[in-house]
Motif scaffolding. Sequence first.
Motif, mmCIF file in Angstrom:
data_model
loop_
_atom_site.group_PDB
_atom_site.id
_atom_site.type_symbol
_atom_site.label_atom_id
_atom_site.label_comp_id
_atom_site.label_asym_id
_atom_site.label_seq_id
_atom_site.Cartn_x
_atom_site.Cartn_y
_atom_site.Cartn_z
ATOM 1 N N GLY A 197 0.802 -1.115 -0.017
ATOM 2 C CA GLY A 197 0.000 0.058 0.018
ATOM 3 C C GLY A 197 0.832 1.226 -0.115
ATOM 4 N N GLY A 198 0.317 2.314 0.554
ATOM 5 C CA GLY A 198 1.216 3.625 0.457
ATOM 6 C C GLY A 198 1.016 4.192 -0.774
ATOM 7 N N SER A 199 2.233 4.377 -1.364
ATOM 8 C CA SER A 199 2.627 5.100 -2.660
ATOM 9 C C SER A 199 2.853 4.279 -3.572
ATOM 10 N N ALA A 200 2.449 2.935 -3.340
ATOM 11 C CA ALA A 200 2.713 1.942 -4.656
ATOM 12 C C ALA A 200 1.751 2.032 -5.763
ATOM 13 N N VAL A 201 2.481 2.137 -6.872
ATOM 14 C CA VAL A 201 1.845 2.292 -7.856
ATOM 15 C C VAL A 201 2.571 1.451 -9.243
ATOM 16 N N SER A 202 2.011 0.649 -9.901
ATOM 17 C CA SER A 202 2.365 -0.081 -11.033
ATOM 18 C C SER A 202 1.373 0.383 -12.190
ATOM 19 N N GLU A 203 1.840 -0.285 -13.210
ATOM 20 C CA GLU A 203 1.188 0.158 -14.605
ATOM 21 C C GLU A 203 1.339 -0.868 -15.469
ATOM 22 N N LEU A 204 0.257 -1.024 -16.443
ATOM 23 C CA LEU A 204 -0.079 -1.713 -17.624
ATOM 24 C C LEU A 204 -0.399 -0.638 -18.593
ATOM 25 N N ASP A 205 0.593 -0.553 -19.661
ATOM 26 C CA ASP A 205 0.558 0.489 -20.529
ATOM 27 C C ASP A 205 0.553 -0.325 -21.848
ATOM 28 N N SER A 206 -0.637 0.023 -22.726
ATOM 29 C CA SER A 206 -0.494 -0.462 -24.176
ATOM 30 C C SER A 206 -0.073 -2.093 -24.130
ATOM 31 N N VAL A 207 -1.130 -2.629 -23.332
ATOM 32 C CA VAL A 207 -1.070 -4.075 -23.255
ATOM 33 C C VAL A 207 -2.061 -4.973 -23.649
ATOM 34 N N GLU A 208 -1.871 -6.129 -24.367
ATOM 35 C CA GLU A 208 -3.128 -6.782 -24.933
ATOM 36 C C GLU A 208 -2.740 -8.188 -24.228
ATOM 37 N N ILE A 209 -3.714 -8.662 -23.313
ATOM 38 C CA ILE A 209 -3.747 -9.922 -22.784
ATOM 39 C C ILE A 209 -4.972 -10.950 -23.249
ATOM 40 N N TRP A 210 -4.676 -12.009 -24.036
ATOM 41 C CA TRP A 210 -5.486 -12.937 -24.669
ATOM 42 C C TRP A 210 -5.555 -14.159 -24.119
ATOM 43 N N ALA A 211 -6.451 -14.871 -23.834
ATOM 44 C CA ALA A 211 -6.576 -16.125 -23.587
ATOM 45 C C ALA A 211 -6.540 -17.254 -24.487
ATOM 46 N N SER A 212 -6.002 -18.244 -24.337
ATOM 47 C CA SER A 212 -5.921 -19.314 -25.523
ATOM 48 C C SER A 212 -7.273 -19.713 -25.977
ATOM 49 N N ASP A 213 -7.305 -19.818 -27.202
ATOM 50 C CA ASP A 213 -8.480 -20.418 -27.859
ATOM 51 C C ASP A 213 -9.062 -21.685 -27.231
ATOM 52 N N ASN A 214 -7.632 -22.422 -26.680
ATOM 53 C CA ASN A 214 -8.157 -23.834 -26.302
ATOM 54 C C ASN A 214 -8.313 -23.952 -24.702
ATOM 55 N N ALA A 215 -8.266 -22.650 -24.094
ATOM 56 C CA ALA A 215 -8.440 -22.823 -22.783
ATOM 57 C C ALA A 215 -9.886 -23.228 -22.128
ATOM 58 N N THR A 216 -9.805 -24.145 -21.317
ATOM 59 C CA THR A 216 -11.143 -24.656 -20.820
ATOM 60 C C THR A 216 -11.121 -24.450 -19.226
ATOM 61 N N ALA A 217 -9.999 -23.833 -18.745
ATOM 62 C CA ALA A 217 -9.995 -23.564 -16.962
ATOM 63 C C ALA A 217 -11.378 -22.747 -16.855
ATOM 64 N N ASP A 218 -11.848 -22.810 -15.448
ATOM 65 C CA ASP A 218 -12.858 -22.185 -14.760
ATOM 66 C C ASP A 218 -12.591 -21.655 -13.546
ATOM 67 N N PRO A 219 -12.070 -20.401 -13.157
ATOM 68 C CA PRO A 219 -12.101 -19.305 -14.150
ATOM 69 C C PRO A 219 -10.732 -19.152 -15.008
ATOM 70 N N GLN A 220 -11.057 -18.311 -16.046
ATOM 71 C CA GLN A 220 -9.730 -17.856 -16.639
ATOM 72 C C GLN A 220 -9.662 -16.465 -16.286
ATOM 73 N N ILE A 221 -8.464 -15.977 -15.853
ATOM 74 C CA ILE A 221 -8.236 -14.588 -15.504
ATOM 75 C C ILE A 221 -7.290 -14.056 -16.127
ATOM 76 N N ALA A 222 -7.442 -12.950 -16.684
ATOM 77 C CA ALA A 222 -6.515 -12.037 -17.531
ATOM 78 C C ALA A 222 -5.588 -11.412 -16.468
ATOM 79 N N VAL A 223 -5.877 -10.692 -15.702
ATOM 80 C CA VAL A 223 -5.276 -9.821 -14.415
ATOM 81 C C VAL A 223 -5.781 -10.218 -13.233
ATOM 82 N N GLN A 224 -5.010 -10.938 -12.336
ATOM 83 C CA GLN A 224 -5.389 -10.993 -10.987
ATOM 84 C C GLN A 224 -4.597 -10.601 -10.038
ATOM 85 N N LEU A 225 -5.374 -9.832 -9.023
ATOM 86 C CA LEU A 225 -4.508 -9.204 -7.965
ATOM 87 C C LEU A 225 -5.040 -9.864 -6.681
ATOM 88 N N VAL A 226 -4.210 -10.669 -6.203
ATOM 89 C CA VAL A 226 -4.209 -11.538 -4.897
ATOM 90 C C VAL A 226 -4.201 -10.536 -3.669
#
Length: 312
Positions: free
Chosen positions: A77-106
């Motif tokens: 926390g605090g001042s922590a800043v991260s960035e995704l800039d001009s990013v494409e995140i594509w799941a596989s056409d063969n993906a069958t998992a449930d769930p499929q998550i492009a960006v996960q923050l735990v």
Amino acid sequence: DVEEGWNPRVFVKFQNDASGTTAMFDTRCEDMTIRGSNDSFVTRLIYARGWNEHSGLKNCFVYEWMTTGLQIADYYGGSAVSELDSVEIWASDNATADPQIAVQLVDPGYTIGWFQLILKHVSLIGNDTNGSAKFYGVSASGRVKLLPLAVHCENAINIFSLAGDASVFGTGVQATGNATVVHMFELGTTWSAAARINVAGVSKGGITGKIIRDLDTTTPDWGSIYDEPLRYWKSNQTPFRERTGTVTLAIGTGAVSFTEAEPDTAYRITLSGGAAETFSWASKATSGFTINSSNGSSTAVVDWTINRSSSG
């Protein structure tokens, strides 16, 4: 990286030391294509632990992953800043998992400060076969502020899935018009009173479900919003938004009909016109209202605005 024998469950890992909980600065991955090659054993294509200032992805194409494209954990926390800039995140056409998550923050479990993730010009794309049933754009839990600027999503059940204190502040969120997205925001049962959604420029696009789907059954879901501000939190379960329009009166009166009904009539109406007349409203309903002029034969053009007061 090798996590289990010689079998890589993670393809790319960002980690400062053996504990994985020490903050990392200036660890941004730029100008790369990262391919998962449809390998179902790789559960996290990118795993980032401890990201802090000037960390993230820039000009990257992340694709053919089967379960999770990017997982961010052990952030601060605090001042922590991260960035995704001009990013494409594509799941596989063969993906069958449930769930499929492009960006996960735990959720790291801390109670002070917020981790902020900027999402600037980001595309999150599920597969055509089962994306609208299994794909999630961004899943966040804990003290996280997601700051979107032009986020685009296709083939997903949710664009944003929020739990705990996870919040969204930004602009330019849309679902494409030619592919299926079910819900824009899904709020888990643990979504807290401290959490907020405050987004301008929300476009429904191809969404077939709700702009807001709140899994807390004591609060309402919300339907369509078109290029309008959206503000929502536990104590303000009707999103703050503004609608505008123009009506040409006929014989001193005109009707305003909303494209989608308001949830109640607790909205404010503002009227203005160029004619030297007095304008008033009547017959306020969830479906619209009537505008009247002091001139019973008026054909004036009247601008109207409705909005809701809110605080918090």
